[in-house]
Scaffold this active site. Structure first.
Site, PDB file in Angstrom:
ATOM      1  N   LYS A 212       0.800  -1.208   0.000  1.00 20.70           N
ATOM      2  CA  LYS A 212       0.000   0.000   0.000  1.00 20.70           C
ATOM      3  C   LYS A 212       0.853   1.288   0.000  1.00 20.70           C
ATOM      4  O   LYS A 212       2.075   1.233   0.149  1.00 20.70           O
ATOM      5  CB  LYS A 212      -0.967  -0.030   1.185  1.00 20.70           C
ATOM      6  CG  LYS A 212      -1.988  -1.198   1.105  1.00 20.70           C
ATOM      7  CD  LYS A 212      -2.781  -1.194  -0.182  1.00 20.70           C
ATOM      8  CE  LYS A 212      -4.085  -1.967  -0.171  1.00 20.70           C
ATOM      9  NZ  LYS A 212      -4.084  -3.381   0.070  1.00 20.70           N
TER      10      LYS A 212
HETATM   11  C1  LIG Z   1      -5.446  -4.143   0.629  1.00 17.63           C
HETATM   12  C2  LIG Z   1      -6.905  -3.912   0.659  1.00 17.63           C
HETATM   13  C3  LIG Z   1      -7.701  -4.263   1.756  1.00 17.63           C
HETATM   14  C4  LIG Z   1      -7.192  -5.058   2.905  1.00 17.63           C
HETATM   15  O1  LIG Z   1      -6.082  -4.574   3.513  1.00 17.63           O
HETATM   16  P1  LIG Z   1      -5.038  -5.563   4.265  1.00 17.63           P
HETATM   17  O2  LIG Z   1      -4.252  -4.627   5.094  1.00 17.63           O
HETATM   18  O3  LIG Z   1      -4.226  -6.223   3.199  1.00 17.63           O
HETATM   19  O4  LIG Z   1      -5.827  -6.517   5.071  1.00 17.63           O
HETATM   20  C5  LIG Z   1      -9.035  -3.924   1.733  1.00 17.63           C
HETATM   21  N1  LIG Z   1      -9.580  -3.291   0.695  1.00 17.63           N
HETATM   22  C6  LIG Z   1      -8.878  -2.958  -0.406  1.00 17.63           C
HETATM   23  C7  LIG Z   1      -9.541  -2.250  -1.528  1.00 17.63           C
HETATM   24  C8  LIG Z   1      -7.511  -3.288  -0.474  1.00 17.63           C
HETATM   25  O5  LIG Z   1      -6.823  -2.988  -1.571  1.00 17.63           O
END
Ligand SMILES: *Cc1c(COP(=O)(O)O)cnc(C)c1O
Length: 400
Positions: free
Chosen positions: A186
């Site tokens: 992210k």
């Molecule tokens: C990455 C992501 C999540 C979940 O996040 P994690 O930290 O990996 O559990 C939820 N929604 C979207 C759109 C994502 O891209």
């Protein structure tokens, strides 16, 4: 890869401050921690960055979705509107709280289509989760108007557009609640981690209680004597994550600025591709520029362009066939194969609706994703790499 590309001395220094105290938990141990409260500090800094009243660090973005849905009291019998183009975690979180995700169409923003929402409402609909996919905002202002009209709750899944905004207001702060993810892919990362954000004290309290076994975190008494109102679970962020988050948050504006420059370069190189149309941006200023999305007139053109790019060393993503980001590709969801053998919550007698995941409900997604490609925009791009990409795009565009 965004924030992960920039891990360096700042992160090391922050983490070492925690290691020197030996206290990895965010709560308690006041005498030993020498004033170091990294998660609390990260939450405050993040609240300031977003200009929102309350923030709560949790173990992941997925956990943040579950905590927020629980705080909003979304549960058995409820339906939640979610986009067809998404990451699977949004659907999983809805199912985790016992509710049913309703796959809904997207528009040329590649995010939830406000016009498609009304056609997917039922007497069971309780909430909408707009997801700001691939770095750029959904039509959040229109969605908010619609939600208020139908008396629906809004939880913004801002896992992919941390630092983005619409008309100067930060994504994640439009809805009743918002969430961020800090997983390794992210915009900023704490390895794994997430954040719940809200302006409501009541929703914050419910989140705070639920994420730590119901503890009310009363500072006047020790942890063992704290009060509780509801049962909860453990989604606590730890001090190492908080430390990483502080260092990464300071780099967020830089990350976005660099990505904007690199995206502009890619966009210019793609400008000559016959029939190309770039993704519609609700607010170009508020685009975090982690991705560049574009469409070609036909599915065959998109596929052959992708192949040609690949041959010249340039990667792109064709989301229609992606196993994790397009709901019709989730054969286990469509089969109702939840993590328990009973098929709960699809089989729950409290659920009076009838969910249907067939693609006839999402004509725009089928068409648009079928002829679109996305490129990941890096923070760091060497001059050599820029040249390979620009030349690759030029050569590939002659082949379609
Ligand atoms: C990455 C992501 C999540 C979940 O996040 P994690 O930290 O990996 O559990 C939820 N929604 C979207 C759109 C994502 O891209």
């Amino acid at each position: 890869m965004a924030g992960a590309e920039l891990i360096g001395q700042e992160e090391i220094r922050e983490v070492m401050e925690v290691m020197e105290t030996g206290i990895l938990m965010r709560y308690e141990f006041h005498d030993q921690r020498k004033g170091v409260y990294k998660v609390a500090e990260f939450e405050r800094a993040f609240a300031e960055y977003l200009r929102v009243s309350h923030t709560l660090g949790v173990t992941s973005g997925s956990a943040a979705l579950k905590v927020a849905l629980t705080a909003l009291d979304v549960g058995p019998g409820d339906e939640v509107i979610v986009p067809a183009f998404d990451f699977i975690a949004t659907y999983e979180a809805v199912l985790e709280v016992g509710a049913i995700p309703v796959m809904t169409d997207i528009d040329d923003t590649f995010n939830l289509d406000p016009k498609a929402i009304e056609g997917r409402l039922s007497p069971c609909t309780k909430a909408i989760i707009p997801v700001h996919m691939c770095g750029a905002p959904a039509r959040i202002e229109e969605i908010m108007v619609l939600a208020r009209k139908h008396n629906l709750l809004v939880l913004e899944d801002n896992a992919q557009a941390c630092g983005g905004s619409v008309a100067g207001k930060m994504l994640g702060t439009f809805g009743d609640m918002g969430i961020m993810s800090f997983d390794f892919f992210k915009t900023i990362t704490t390895g794994e981690g997430g954040m719940v954000v809200t302006d409501s004290k009541h929703l914050y309290d419910r989140s705070d209680w639920y994420h730590d076994h119901g503890h009310d975190h009363n500072p006047a008494v020790g942890r063992a004597l704290e009060g509780r109102t509801i049962l909860g679970f453990n989604y606590r962020m730890n001090e190492l994550q908080g430390a990483l988050g502080l260092a990464q948050l300071r780099k967020l504006d830089f990350i976005i600025a660099e990505q904007k420059k690199n995206k502009a370069l890619l966009k210019e190189a793609l400008g000559g591709v016959p029939g190309i149309k770039f993704r519609t941006l609700v607010d170009p200023e508020g685009d975090t520029s982690t991705f560049l999305g574009f469409s070609l007139p036909e599915e065959s053109a998109a596929k052959s362009f992708q192949k040609a790019l690949k041959d010249y060393g340039v990667d792109s993503i064709y989301y229609k066939e992606n196993a994790w980001h397009y709901a019709p590709r989730w054969e286990h969801l469509i089969a109702g194969a939840t993590a328990n053998s009973k098929g709960y919550p699809f089989t729950n007698p409290m659920y009076k609706g009838k969910v249907d995941y067939s693609v006839e409900h999402i004509p725009n997604a089928e068409d648009l994703l079928g002829r679109s490609l996305f490129m990941i925009v890096p923070v760091k791009m060497s001059e050599e790499r820029k040249e390979i990409i620009v030349k690759g795009i030029e050569k590939a565009s002659k082949l379609i």
